[in-house]
Write an enzyme that holds these catalytic residues in place. Structure first.
Site, PDB file in Angstrom:
ATOM      1  N   SER A  66      22.950 132.961 -11.687  1.00 46.48           N
ATOM      2  CA  SER A  66      23.092 133.769 -10.476  1.00 46.48           C
ATOM      3  C   SER A  66      22.896 132.898  -9.238  1.00 46.48           C
ATOM      4  O   SER A  66      23.625 131.930  -9.041  1.00 46.48           O
ATOM      5  CB  SER A  66      22.099 134.939 -10.513  1.00 46.48           C
ATOM      6  OG  SER A  66      22.356 135.857  -9.491  1.00 46.48           O
ATOM      7  N   ASP A 110      29.019 141.977 -16.618  1.00 49.34           N
ATOM      8  CA  ASP A 110      28.141 141.747 -15.463  1.00 49.34           C
ATOM      9  C   ASP A 110      28.389 142.828 -14.411  1.00 49.34           C
ATOM     10  O   ASP A 110      29.503 142.991 -13.916  1.00 49.34           O
ATOM     11  CB  ASP A 110      28.425 140.359 -14.873  1.00 49.34           C
ATOM     12  CG  ASP A 110      27.370 139.925 -13.864  1.00 49.34           C
ATOM     13  OD1 ASP A 110      26.798 140.800 -13.185  1.00 49.34           O
ATOM     14  OD2 ASP A 110      27.131 138.722 -13.754  1.00 49.34           O
ATOM     15  N   HIS A 126      24.527 140.972 -16.285  1.00 52.01           N
ATOM     16  CA  HIS A 126      24.142 139.922 -15.344  1.00 52.01           C
ATOM     17  C   HIS A 126      22.923 139.137 -15.809  1.00 52.01           C
ATOM     18  O   HIS A 126      22.877 137.920 -15.669  1.00 52.01           O
ATOM     19  CB  HIS A 126      23.861 140.548 -13.975  1.00 52.01           C
ATOM     20  CG  HIS A 126      23.592 139.543 -12.908  1.00 52.01           C
ATOM     21  ND1 HIS A 126      24.544 138.627 -12.495  1.00 52.01           N
ATOM     22  CD2 HIS A 126      22.481 139.279 -12.169  1.00 52.01           C
ATOM     23  CE1 HIS A 126      24.029 137.853 -11.542  1.00 52.01           C
ATOM     24  NE2 HIS A 126      22.782 138.228 -11.332  1.00 52.01           N
TER      25      HIS A 126
END
Length: 392
Positions: free
Chosen positions: A248, A325, A354
């Site tokens: 991320s 995600d 995610h």
């Protein structure tokens, strides 16, 4: 799972988001502080205002209002002073000046509001106080402190494989997402330690966990550089086997480090998982409203422009994408893969979300191990040629 040819324990889906809005609930009691009363009244007001909107718009407006009210509660003295200034300007001068001050005030508020949206070191609330230890997962470690070039002290865990020749083992520097702390990633680190068999440096960003300072884009870049130099200077670790892993927000930090002239030829390889192309693009995806869509890039305080940096990365690259995600669209990972200039790059897709992509497929650690082995054996002379995508 699809592999294309020439990588926190994490929170569950409900716990961490790229953009997470922590709510501060007011406690009941006979006597409430002023900020608590302000929170209570503000919450009632915005709840009535958004209840009449359609559901998708309601969610967006509710999120923005909560963030705005949170900032105003923290900056109420500044906001009150600015309101008085506007009133005085309107009283004495009238005309254009009050409108100009109002617009500038909202632009300034929005510009700085991005920090509250992006960096969530206090989510969950105890994240700045309690940081779990690797020994809870049976991993031997060193608790270390790293000093950056701007004199910020960072907290980190160095988890080492217990083997006679430690220099023969690759080192993975782990850069986590935008919320929590390194203790929240220990379950993921345990999997890497046991299944991938490498040393791990879990770095805590400035402003997170027990690290000093306040999070910022340039600050996180300096944190990454300091972590790399720390590992590079260790005589018990091989500086030619330093791998960078980012998930991320951490993926954007990894790409920046690997694209810099001082570092890109020293990085053995990078692994990025569920990361975004840049902040303006992910903002438009998460907040699909006209005001955000038309906002120019210079209005964003944080940009993390991985899309333009990835073309300068020449180290072997592994892109790991969770097809389910809920935060980062799959297309962003594909864009980064396509624009990457490395002569050795892989794109692997898992059916994960995610934060739990690493839990969704038993082949996850083996795919990373295979990539690490290939990267250590690869001839990494810089190359900027285009490569076709061959489905394996």
């Amino acid at each position: 799972m699809t592999v294309l040819g020439t990588g926190d324990p994490n929170y569950k889906k409900s716990q961490q988001r790229l953009i997470t809005i922590p709510l501060h609930h007011a406690s009941s009691g006979p006597s409430l502080p002023n900020t608590t009363v302000l929170n209570l009244n503000a919450n009632r007001a915005h709840a009535i205002a958004v209840s009449m909107l359609p559901t998708p718009t309601r969610v967006i407006v509710k999120t923005l209002l909560k963030t705005l009210l949170q900032i105003l509660c923290k900056l109420w003295r500044w906001a009150s002073s600015f309101l008085v200034l506007i009133c005085l300007a309107a009283w004495f001068y009238g005309g254009f000046l009050p409108y100009f001050l109002t617009v500038m005030g909202f632009l300034s508020l929005g510009y700085n509001m991005s920090d509250y949206l992006l960096y969530q070191p206090d989510f969950p609330p105890e994240s700045r106080i309690f940081v779990a230890s690797p020994d809870q997962f049976g991993m031997p470690f060193e608790e270390i402190w790293i000093h950056t070039k701007d004199r910020v002290k960072l907290h980190a865990y160095l988890i080492k494989q217990q083997v006679p020749n430690g220099r023969s083992i690759p080192v993975m520097i782990f850069f986590h997402g935008n919320a929590g702390n390194i203790g929240s990633r220990l379950e993921n680190a345990s999997m890497i330690y046991k299944d991938i068999r490498c040393h791990i440096l879990l770095l805590e960003y400035r402003g997170y966990g027990h690290s000093d300072g306040t999070a910022s884009e340039n600050g996180l870049y300096m944190d990454a550089q300091a972590a790399f130099e720390f590992i590079d200077a260790r005589e018990d670790l091989d500086s030619k086997k330093i791998f960078l892993f980012g998930r991320s927000l951490g993926g954007a930090v990894v790409i920046d480090l690997a694209s810099r002239c001082d570092f890109r030829d020293r990085v053995a390889a990078i692994i990025v998982e569920n990361t975004f192309s840049n902040i303006p693009s992910i903002a438009r995806h998460l907040f699909p409203i006209r005001a955000v869509r038309w906002l120019p890039k210079f209005c964003y305080k944080n940009k993390f422009d991985s899309y333009n940096k990835i073309s300068s990365v020449v180290s072997p690259c592994l892109f790991i994408c969770g097809t389910e995600d809920e935060m980062i669209p799959e297309s962003m990972m594909t864009e980064l893969y396509n624009k990457c200039s490395s002569s050795m790059k892989r794109l692997i897709r898992f059916a994960g979300g995610h934060n739990d992509t690493w839990l969704c497929d038993k082949s996850y650690p083996s795919k990373i191990s295979e990539f690490i082995s290939e990267a250590l054996d690869a001839d990494r002379r810089p190359s900027f040629h285009n490569y076709s995508d061959n489905v394996v």
